[in-house]
Design a protein around this motif. Sequence first.
Motif, PDB file in Angstrom:
ATOM      1  N   GLY A 232      -2.337  -4.783  -2.352  1.00 36.23           N
ATOM      2  CA  GLY A 232      -1.814  -5.368  -1.125  1.00 36.23           C
ATOM      3  C   GLY A 232      -2.708  -6.910  -0.903  1.00 36.23           C
ATOM      4  N   MET A 233      -3.381  -6.858  -0.717  1.00 38.93           N
ATOM      5  CA  MET A 233      -4.702  -7.610  -0.677  1.00 38.93           C
ATOM      6  C   MET A 233      -4.013  -9.051  -2.250  1.00 38.93           C
ATOM      7  SD  MET A 233      -7.997  -8.719  -0.072  1.00 38.93           S
ATOM      8  CE  MET A 233      -8.686  -9.065  -2.076  1.00 38.93           C
ATOM      9  N   HIS A 234      -3.556  -8.538  -3.072  1.00 37.12           N
ATOM     10  CA  HIS A 234      -3.568  -9.548  -3.928  1.00 37.12           C
ATOM     11  C   HIS A 234      -2.051  -9.758  -3.937  1.00 37.12           C
ATOM     12  CE1 HIS A 234      -6.072  -7.589  -6.897  1.00 37.12           C
ATOM     13  NE2 HIS A 234      -7.178  -8.940  -5.742  1.00 37.12           N
ATOM     14  N   THR A 235      -0.938  -9.081  -2.825  1.00 34.63           N
ATOM     15  CA  THR A 235       0.266  -9.717  -2.838  1.00 34.63           C
ATOM     16  C   THR A 235       0.286 -10.414  -1.909  1.00 34.63           C
ATOM     17  OG1 THR A 235       1.096  -6.885  -3.509  1.00 34.63           O
ATOM     18  CG2 THR A 235       2.445  -8.950  -2.521  1.00 34.63           C
TER      19      THR A 235
ATOM     20  N   ALA B  37      -8.264   5.438  -6.017  1.00 36.08           N
ATOM     21  CA  ALA B  37      -6.149   5.814  -5.079  1.00 36.08           C
ATOM     22  C   ALA B  37      -6.672   4.640  -3.748  1.00 36.08           C
ATOM     23  CB  ALA B  37      -5.711   6.167  -4.854  1.00 36.08           C
ATOM     24  N   VAL B  38      -7.523   4.984  -3.288  1.00 36.20           N
ATOM     25  CA  VAL B  38      -7.214   4.185  -1.607  1.00 36.20           C
ATOM     26  C   VAL B  38      -7.554   2.157  -1.540  1.00 36.20           C
ATOM     27  CG1 VAL B  38      -8.634   3.333   0.652  1.00 36.20           C
ATOM     28  CG2 VAL B  38      -7.035   5.727   0.291  1.00 36.20           C
TER      29      VAL B  38
ATOM     30  N   ILE C 265       1.086  -1.148  -0.276  1.00 35.72           N
ATOM     31  CA  ILE C 265       0.001   0.233  -0.355  1.00 35.72           C
ATOM     32  C   ILE C 265       1.219   1.180  -0.417  1.00 35.72           C
ATOM     33  CG2 ILE C 265      -1.436   2.077   1.503  1.00 35.72           C
ATOM     34  CD1 ILE C 265      -2.898  -1.149   2.936  1.00 35.72           C
ATOM     35  N   ALA C 266       1.755   1.351   0.808  1.00 38.07           N
ATOM     36  CA  ALA C 266       2.987   2.489   0.511  1.00 38.07           C
ATOM     37  C   ALA C 266       3.350   2.367  -0.484  1.00 38.07           C
ATOM     38  CB  ALA C 266       3.980   2.691   1.928  1.00 38.07           C
ATOM     39  N   GLU C 267       3.740   1.761  -1.153  1.00 39.39           N
ATOM     40  CA  GLU C 267       4.757   1.908  -2.567  1.00 39.39           C
ATOM     41  C   GLU C 267       3.379   2.044  -3.403  1.00 39.39           C
ATOM     42  OE1 GLU C 267       6.479  -1.252  -6.478  1.00 39.39           O
ATOM     43  OE2 GLU C 267       5.255  -1.822  -3.528  1.00 39.39           O
ATOM     44  N   LYS C 268       2.259   1.265  -3.601  1.00 40.65           N
ATOM     45  CA  LYS C 268       1.120   2.271  -4.594  1.00 40.65           C
ATOM     46  C   LYS C 268       0.505   2.822  -4.995  1.00 40.65           C
ATOM     47  CE  LYS C 268       1.657  -2.172  -7.001  1.00 40.65           C
ATOM     48  NZ  LYS C 268       2.110  -1.799  -7.891  1.00 40.65           N
ATOM     49  N   LEU C 269      -0.033   3.990  -3.481  1.00 41.90           N
ATOM     50  CA  LEU C 269      -0.432   4.913  -3.209  1.00 41.90           C
ATOM     51  C   LEU C 269      -0.564   5.833  -3.698  1.00 41.90           C
ATOM     52  CD1 LEU C 269      -3.560   5.780  -2.011  1.00 41.90           C
ATOM     53  CD2 LEU C 269      -2.572   6.013   0.361  1.00 41.90           C
ATOM     54  N   PRO C 270       1.019   6.237  -3.655  1.00 41.83           N
ATOM     55  CA  PRO C 270       0.972   7.638  -4.245  1.00 41.83           C
ATOM     56  C   PRO C 270       0.986   7.516  -5.231  1.00 41.83           C
ATOM     57  CG  PRO C 270       2.912   6.940  -2.453  1.00 41.83           C
ATOM     58  CD  PRO C 270       1.808   5.933  -2.834  1.00 41.83           C
TER      59      PRO C 270
ATOM     60  N   GLY D  63       1.530  14.246   6.189  1.00 45.48           N
ATOM     61  CA  GLY D  63       0.838  13.936   6.781  1.00 45.48           C
ATOM     62  C   GLY D  63      -0.521  13.184   6.644  1.00 45.48           C
ATOM     63  N   ALA D  64      -1.249  13.770   5.555  1.00 46.94           N
ATOM     64  CA  ALA D  64      -1.933  13.513   4.436  1.00 46.94           C
ATOM     65  C   ALA D  64      -2.132  11.876   4.131  1.00 46.94           C
ATOM     66  CB  ALA D  64      -3.114  14.030   3.525  1.00 46.94           C
ATOM     67  N   ILE D  65      -0.207  11.905   3.688  1.00 43.22           N
ATOM     68  CA  ILE D  65      -0.548  10.314   2.900  1.00 43.22           C
ATOM     69  C   ILE D  65      -0.025   9.623   3.599  1.00 43.22           C
ATOM     70  CG2 ILE D  65       1.380   9.263   1.600  1.00 43.22           C
ATOM     71  CD1 ILE D  65      -0.189  10.877  -0.046  1.00 43.22           C
ATOM     72  N   GLU D  66       0.637  10.025   4.829  1.00 43.09           N
ATOM     73  CA  GLU D  66       0.319   8.573   5.847  1.00 43.09           C
ATOM     74  C   GLU D  66      -1.160   7.962   6.304  1.00 43.09           C
ATOM     75  OE1 GLU D  66       2.547   8.121  10.473  1.00 43.09           O
ATOM     76  OE2 GLU D  66       3.176  10.100   9.201  1.00 43.09           O
ATOM     77  N   GLY D  67      -1.742   9.257   6.663  1.00 46.28           N
ATOM     78  CA  GLY D  67      -3.107   8.836   6.636  1.00 46.28           C
ATOM     79  C   GLY D  67      -3.686   7.949   5.774  1.00 46.28           C
ATOM     80  N   LEU D  68      -3.807   8.569   4.911  1.00 43.75           N
ATOM     81  CA  LEU D  68      -4.565   7.489   3.606  1.00 43.75           C
ATOM     82  C   LEU D  68      -3.604   6.688   4.016  1.00 43.75           C
ATOM     83  CD1 LEU D  68      -4.821   9.570   0.771  1.00 43.75           C
ATOM     84  CD2 LEU D  68      -6.736   8.955   2.253  1.00 43.75           C
ATOM     85  N   GLU D  69      -2.541   5.893   3.754  1.00 40.37           N
ATOM     86  CA  GLU D  69      -1.501   4.673   4.071  1.00 40.37           C
ATOM     87  C   GLU D  69      -2.064   4.027   5.125  1.00 40.37           C
ATOM     88  OE1 GLU D  69       2.592   5.074   4.483  1.00 40.37           O
ATOM     89  OE2 GLU D  69       2.522   6.228   2.455  1.00 40.37           O
TER      90      GLU D  69
END
Length: 528
Positions: free
Chosen positions: A492-495, A484-485, A432-437, A451-457
Amino acid sequence: MAQAKTVGLPPSDSPAAPAGNPWLTLLAVCLGVIMVMLDGTVMGIAAPVMGAELGATLQDMQWVTNGYLLALAVFLITAGKLGDLFGHKRVFLIGVAGFAVSSLAIALSSGVTMLIVFRVLQGLFGALLQPAALALLRGAFPKEKLGQAMGAWGAIIGLSSAAGPILGGLLVENVSWQSVFYINVPVGIIALIMGIVIIKEKRASILGKVDWLGVVLLSGMMFSLVWMIIKAPEWGWGDAQTLGWLAATVILGAGFVWWQSKAREPLIPLSLFKNRSISIGTFLMMMVAFAMFGAMFFLGFFFQGVHGLTPLDAGLRMLPMSAGMIVASPLAAVLLSKLGPKITMAAGLLVTAVAMFLMSQLTVDASFVATGLPFLLLAFGLSPVFVGATEIIVGNAPMELAGAAGGLQQSAMQVGGALGTAILGAVMSSTIAEKLPAYLGPQVTQALPPGAIEGLEKAAAFGTVPPQVTQGQPQQAVDLLTNAVHNSFMDGMHTAFIVSTVVMVITAGLALLVKSGRKIEDAPVHIG
């Protein structure tokens, strides 16, 4: 120092004949254990709502699950020894009362930290219940009727597991997540009263002592390992903190192994692992629990967060696995007797691998059939391994260590479940941390406040978008954030499920190396 003894079931006319009404004893102990089984299956439904209401992170919710599983895993063997020392009826009743009280405390918890602490306590009391319940059944039934009792026991446990997702969905949707734990209070009171009145126990000799240093070393090792796995995506796998916890795990593990080789009455006799089949059987038990708990944990968030189902509908989606196990378990026993453990378990693990692969292909709008088929396959894949690994572990153990082998089997399942949620959670968080941005795009990523990206992750790990992020945003921006989320969650779930697929295929190869042991019903009964 007195040594533990393992003996066969006494004949009905012996001095140690079964006491009390055996079928009422079965009902009394089942009521207690049903609480533990229900809690194991309703958490997948309750967790998303609990996390949202308490403002928990994915790591927090992993510890709500893992704290419970680790407490069960580490304390199961010790709990069996406590029953030997102080009487299984007494230990069972303490377990019932403690489980009900800790369930009430969980329901009244106002924060995540309190929730985790009380879940650990609940796990400790749950550990007291399970080995004591089996010991009481073995003492209540004559040998010729023990098979019937175990069949009835398995059916009741299977039905309670199958009912868990539905009951959890009904309670969470129509009452609250707290009601999932409140319900244990009246059940516990009834089980306690019936246990006091109905259960009669003819005590065996008081034998042995508890290896408390072994308990401390094993608990420390498991905590360090799971804590490291959960926190490593946040810290970095090469970070000093990660390496420090890894070092602590290795040191405590080495200390535990050394002490078990020196202790007069070790928590886990290392001589068991001289038998290759027992070692492999233990690993197989861990791996199928790894797959099962991982699937239940993350698909609960998928159904309610990404798919947008109600808790009840999410429970219905999970029903094929729980209901399938009712049919699959007796079928697995028949196949094991006809084909032997190698072929049956290897086939079961390959079926589990297919189920995991199908889960890795789920889409955001997956239908009931698309999710039900892998759940049903999971039931028919896991059951032969649960039944077969138990036979291998107990059946290949020496007569005098049959009781320790039974405790090892139960502990391996809980450890595997904790590792499943921890490792697959780490895989998910990293993905998720890799794909979300990338899904957000560089312009949106740069425009978001610090901090918004971290909160979204953190929110993406639940498959949801925080309301405060979308508040006041145009619909186009809300749709972009939501997509995006959801897409990063699905990646992430697929991996995570691809990892599970690979693990199951490798484990299937190991299953071919085991050999049959004594049948469980022919194995001795450990009473002290």
